[in-house]
Design a protein around this motif. Structure first.
Motif, PDB file in Angstrom:
ATOM      1  N   PHE A 193       0.816  -1.220   0.000  1.00  0.00           N
ATOM      2  CA  PHE A 193       0.000   0.000   0.000  1.00  0.00           C
ATOM      3  C   PHE A 193       0.847   1.267   0.000  1.00  0.00           C
ATOM      4  CE2 PHE A 193      -3.439   2.919   1.142  1.00  0.00           C
ATOM      5  CZ  PHE A 193      -4.321   2.543   0.149  1.00  0.00           C
ATOM      6  N   HIS A 198      -9.959   6.303   4.287  1.00  0.00           N
ATOM      7  CA  HIS A 198     -10.366   6.867   2.994  1.00  0.00           C
ATOM      8  C   HIS A 198     -11.833   6.645   2.641  1.00  0.00           C
ATOM      9  CE1 HIS A 198      -8.680   2.838   1.447  1.00  0.00           C
ATOM     10  NE2 HIS A 198      -9.955   2.730   1.641  1.00  0.00           N
ATOM     11  N   GLU A 232      12.526   2.685   4.095  1.00  0.00           N
ATOM     12  CA  GLU A 232      12.044   1.303   3.906  1.00  0.00           C
ATOM     13  C   GLU A 232      13.117   0.373   4.461  1.00  0.00           C
ATOM     14  OE1 GLU A 232       9.313  -0.663   2.878  1.00  0.00           O
ATOM     15  OE2 GLU A 232      10.803  -2.152   3.476  1.00  0.00           O
ATOM     16  N   ASP A 247       0.205  -2.667  10.548  1.00  0.00           N
ATOM     17  CA  ASP A 247      -0.756  -2.121  11.521  1.00  0.00           C
ATOM     18  C   ASP A 247      -0.157  -1.850  12.902  1.00  0.00           C
ATOM     19  OD1 ASP A 247      -2.550  -2.550   9.511  1.00  0.00           O
ATOM     20  OD2 ASP A 247      -3.795  -4.004  10.578  1.00  0.00           O
TER      21      ASP A 247
HETATM   22  N1  NAD Z   1      -6.045   2.383   3.288  1.00  0.00           N
HETATM   23  C1  NAD Z   1      -6.078   1.189   2.671  1.00  0.00           C
HETATM   24  O1  NAD Z   1      -6.948   0.865   1.862  1.00  0.00           O
HETATM   25  C2  NAD Z   1      -5.023   0.209   2.972  1.00  0.00           C
HETATM   26  C3  NAD Z   1      -4.867  -0.879   2.127  1.00  0.00           C
HETATM   27  C4  NAD Z   1      -3.858  -1.773   2.423  1.00  0.00           C
HETATM   28  C5  NAD Z   1      -3.068  -1.564   3.553  1.00  0.00           C
HETATM   29  N2  NAD Z   1      -3.277  -0.497   4.342  1.00  0.00           N
HETATM   30  C6  NAD Z   1      -2.466  -0.281   5.552  1.00  0.00           C
HETATM   31  O2  NAD Z   1      -1.166   0.102   5.154  1.00  0.00           O
HETATM   32  C7  NAD Z   1      -0.207  -0.456   6.053  1.00  0.00           C
HETATM   33  C8  NAD Z   1       0.800  -1.259   5.262  1.00  0.00           C
HETATM   34  O3  NAD Z   1       0.151  -2.330   4.612  1.00  0.00           O
HETATM   35  P1  NAD Z   1       0.819  -3.056   3.364  1.00  0.00           P
HETATM   36  O4  NAD Z   1      -0.232  -3.931   2.784  1.00  0.00           O
HETATM   37  O5  NAD Z   1       1.505  -2.084   2.491  1.00  0.00           O
HETATM   38  O6  NAD Z   1       1.899  -3.955   4.119  1.00  0.00           O
HETATM   39  P2  NAD Z   1       3.303  -4.471   3.551  1.00  0.00           P
HETATM   40  O7  NAD Z   1       3.777  -5.521   4.474  1.00  0.00           O
HETATM   41  O8  NAD Z   1       3.181  -4.782   2.097  1.00  0.00           O
HETATM   42  O9  NAD Z   1       4.231  -3.174   3.659  1.00  0.00           O
HETATM   43  C9  NAD Z   1       4.760  -2.677   4.860  1.00  0.00           C
HETATM   44  C10 NAD Z   1       6.154  -2.135   4.556  1.00  0.00           C
HETATM   45  O10 NAD Z   1       6.672  -1.482   5.702  1.00  0.00           O
HETATM   46  C11 NAD Z   1       8.056  -1.799   5.777  1.00  0.00           C
HETATM   47  N3  NAD Z   1       8.514  -1.549   7.134  1.00  0.00           N
HETATM   48  C12 NAD Z   1       8.231  -2.256   8.264  1.00  0.00           C
HETATM   49  N4  NAD Z   1       8.843  -1.700   9.325  1.00  0.00           N
HETATM   50  C13 NAD Z   1       9.502  -0.612   8.864  1.00  0.00           C
HETATM   51  C14 NAD Z   1      10.316   0.377   9.499  1.00  0.00           C
HETATM   52  N5  NAD Z   1      10.577   0.350  10.799  1.00  0.00           N
HETATM   53  N6  NAD Z   1      10.850   1.344   8.725  1.00  0.00           N
HETATM   54  C15 NAD Z   1      10.607   1.376   7.387  1.00  0.00           C
HETATM   55  N7  NAD Z   1       9.851   0.454   6.730  1.00  0.00           N
HETATM   56  C16 NAD Z   1       9.296  -0.513   7.471  1.00  0.00           C
HETATM   57  C17 NAD Z   1       8.123  -3.253   5.343  1.00  0.00           C
HETATM   58  O11 NAD Z   1       9.438  -3.652   4.962  1.00  0.00           O
HETATM   59  C18 NAD Z   1       7.136  -3.266   4.182  1.00  0.00           C
HETATM   60  O12 NAD Z   1       7.759  -2.957   2.947  1.00  0.00           O
HETATM   61  C19 NAD Z   1      -1.004  -1.287   7.050  1.00  0.00           C
HETATM   62  O13 NAD Z   1      -1.225  -0.548   8.214  1.00  0.00           O
HETATM   63  C20 NAD Z   1      -2.310  -1.561   6.350  1.00  0.00           C
HETATM   64  O14 NAD Z   1      -3.410  -1.727   7.234  1.00  0.00           O
HETATM   65  C21 NAD Z   1      -4.215   0.399   4.065  1.00  0.00           C
END
Ligand code: NAD
Length: 357
Positions: free
Chosen positions: A13, A125, A37, A76
């Motif tokens: 995301f 959103h 990242e 999360d």
């Molecule tokens: N608004 C929406 O519709 C929507 C949709 C999907 C996900 N989300 C939210 O977005 C967030 C991420 O979800 P995702 O699906 O992208 O997960 P994901 O696991 O694909 O991505 C998370 C990223 O964060 C990185 N990360 C973790 N710890 C870190 C740190 N300390 N410093 C830097 N990078 C770090 C990871 O390496 C990974 O690339 C979640 O909270 C999820 O609930 C929101």
């Protein structure tokens, strides 16, 4: 001067945040100034595709880059430390949902933002979907009368917890990943907060077949302070053959009328050999190609992130946090949503009705 934004977490995301900030740079409104990242391969991919400085450590990014705002798109349960550090560095924060998976964590984040006098916005959103805005207008104007009851479903295909993030799915659930969207939407539409919750959770296929210790589904009945009782059916185990990654609907019934929206199926569907039936929520994120051949992203999933930049612009142009209050999903809204989600999980665990106080 463009609003300078950094993104922490460039996973599935996070890319939506990167694309939104990048396209705002086409008109000089914002600049994707830096990314943090933690995964080196992913960091390299961002560097190659977005051409901005990429850090493995977000603290280093906060120290070295002159940012106006930071969006937090880590898993999360990892929003809190990043948000606290960004607030301490004096940056405005857009935090992905949920704000935090604990009530104390949300409060700590709100306090940190207040101390630093920065914006704390949550990426709920669903409030930016024109269909939902129409519903909110009619409910707020009283046309539906007093809301008595309603029902919501939000369901993902099983690939979301199994393929997308099996490593952190056990720290999340259909309540945290999906439910919070609609806990917030319903609270916002009705201008009310959660009062009592009864929920039942089921752990079957993810636990038994995939070794992922989390709920398949959570069904929660929430009584709100305004008296409305809304049921939320939340799951992330729909079969891979289902026609869309997400299925979602909302219905509210009041003393003078009802409002019902299928926010997944909006009239666009396909059936291609080998693919089966597909339906599309083009309201969320859709793309087109502009006359310079660039991909442009549109929809409420982009709008909510753009709103963060608009708010920072307003603050830079002399507005105040007080004047913006009530116009965006705030940290306080995030706290109320987390209270409902915590109570739902507590109820699912204990079998009891939980009072939210
Ligand atoms: N608004 C929406 O519709 C929507 C949709 C999907 C996900 N989300 C939210 O977005 C967030 C991420 O979800 P995702 O699906 O992208 O997960 P994901 O696991 O694909 O991505 C998370 C990223 O964060 C990185 N990360 C973790 N710890 C870190 C740190 N300390 N410093 C830097 N990078 C770090 C990871 O390496 C990974 O690339 C979640 O909270 C999820 O609930 C929101």
């Amino acid at each position: 001067m463009p609003v300078k934004v950094g993104v922490v977490g460039a996973g599935i995301f996070g890319v939506n945040h990167l694309n939104t900030f990048r396209q705002l740079s086409y008109t000089g409104v914002a600049e994707l100034a830096a990314v943090a990242e933690i995964n080196p391969d992913r960091a390299e991919w961002v560097r190659a595709n977005y051409g901005c400085p990429v850090y493995l450590d977000y603290n280093e990014m906060l120290e070295k880059e002159d940012l106006d705002g930071v969006s937090v798109v880590t898993p999360d349960h990892l929003h809190r430390p990043v948000t606290l550090a960004a607030c301490a560095a004096g940056k405005h924060v857009l935090c992905e949902k949920p704000l935090d998976v604990t009530v104390e964590g949300c409060q700590e984040m709100i306090d940190a933002a207040r101390r630093a006098n920065v914006l704390l916005q949550v990426d709920f959103h669903k409030r930016y979907d024109p269909e939902h805005i129409a519903m909110e207008r009619r409910v707020s104007s009283g046309e539906l009368g007093k809301i008595l009851y309603g029902k919501v479903c939000m369901e993902d295909r099983i690939e979301v917890p199994v393929d997308w993030f099996p490593h952190w799915a056990p720290s999340s659930s259909p309540g945290w990943f999906l439910g919070v969207h609609f806990f917030d939407l319903v609270s916002w539409v009705m201008k009310s907060t959660g009062k009592r919750v009864f929920a039942v959770g089921r752990k079957e296929t993810l636990n038994n077949d995939y070794g992922i210790d989390t709920y398949d589904s959570i069904s929660a009945m929430v009584e709100f302070a305004n008296g409305a009782v809304i049921s939320f059916d939340l799951s992330w185990i729909l079969p891979r053959e289902f026609e869309a990654v997400v299925n979602q609907e909302i219905k509210l019934v009041g003393t003078k009328g009802l409002w019902e929206i299928d926010t997944q199926y909006r009239g666009s569907r396909s059936c291609v050999a080998g693919e089966g039936m597909k339906t599309y929520n083009n309201g969320f994120i859709s793309t087109y190609t502009d006359k310079q051949g660039r991909t442009i992203y549109r929809g409420y999933g982009v709008e909510s992130i753009e709103d963060f930049v608009r708010n920072i612009l307003a603050l830079k142009n002399g507005s105040t946090l007080d004047r913006l209050a009530g116009k965006y999903p705030s940290g306080e809204d995030g706290l109320e949503v987390t209270k409902i989600a915590v109570a739902a999980h507590e109820s699912a665990r204990t079998g009891k009705v939980i009072d939210i106080s």
